[in-house]
Design an enzyme around this catalytic site. Sequence first.
Site, mmCIF file in Angstrom:
data_model
loop_
_atom_site.group_PDB
_atom_site.id
_atom_site.type_symbol
_atom_site.label_atom_id
_atom_site.label_comp_id
_atom_site.label_asym_id
_atom_site.label_seq_id
_atom_site.Cartn_x
_atom_site.Cartn_y
_atom_site.Cartn_z
ATOM 1 N N HIS A 246 30.625 -5.520 22.121
ATOM 2 C CA HIS A 246 30.037 -6.448 23.088
ATOM 3 C C HIS A 246 28.575 -6.094 23.361
ATOM 4 O O HIS A 246 27.735 -6.994 23.523
ATOM 5 C CB HIS A 246 30.805 -6.475 24.403
ATOM 6 N N HIS A 273 20.328 -5.115 28.827
ATOM 7 C CA HIS A 273 19.456 -6.291 28.791
ATOM 8 C C HIS A 273 18.000 -5.934 29.068
ATOM 9 O O HIS A 273 17.088 -6.482 28.447
ATOM 10 C CB HIS A 273 19.940 -7.323 29.788
#
Length: 315
Positions: A246, A273
């Site tokens: 993921h 991120h």
Amino acid sequence: MDGFLPIDRRRRKTLKTAIGCVGVGLHSGRRVTLTLRPAEAGTGIVFRRTDLGIDIPARFDRVVDTRLCTALVAEGAPQARIGTVEHVMAALAGSGITDAILDLDGPEVPILDGSAAPFLFLIDCAGTVSLDAPAPVIEVLRRVRVDEGEAFVELLPAHVPGFEAAMSIDFPATAIGSQQVSLRLSSAAFRAGVADARTFTLAEDIARLRAAGLAQGGSLDNAIVVDGPLVLNPGGLRRPDEFVRHKLLDVVGDLALAGAALSARFVGHRSGHALNNKLLRALFADLGAWRMVDGEVPMDGVGTRLPAAAAPAMA
């Protein structure tokens, strides 16, 4: 044509027809409708807040928040925000979609099952069509690296044209622990080995996240929840290393905000991120580290070039 293709085979691509879904935002908890629409060559990927009448280009320099997701904001309109864009961006990149309008009537892309697989299903149902224009490719020419404590991300020249990625993670929760994965990301490899990997969180963090206004729509239906050695989801994991896969899915989605496919090798350790976005900003700030192949500099979806600091000498 598939995604992640060698430079000399890439054509721009869009959807054959519009297709939509309804779901809940992971962090906002709001019900939201998403519609993926075809677009003309050169449009790029554009998020459209239909409730506000404002377009937001899917571009690295429009990223405004990286707390547990990647969120974009429209220039000059801070009220126009789109959160959790990374999973649908990964699906678009993995399908080779270069041009599409994504209509949303709320501030967040629906989380669906927490992976990119439902978005791939929508794209497959709509079908795709090649456009009469070459797709631009960003070729990385020399190493670019960003460090933050023990975490790091870097882009290096590809061994052969295309995109390779190596990712490793290290979590104290024993159900996760240390994991690593390395793939040459063809469209088939993305679909088979990355797309269905779900987002995850630690049970001990849920109360804190919700107190901060995050994870309001989270559940065992759209996220893996880990408590020490236990995976709390009744169905367990889809594969033993779903966690690191993921994280790689997030990398694909975040780097798709470059505005064009990357021909590069990615290496990351304990990244998220924020680091993924910093890596793109560092890449575009170094004009000698990259060049465009078969296309113009990335556009913002309405015909505006990237900031001057990001514009390269053309290949």
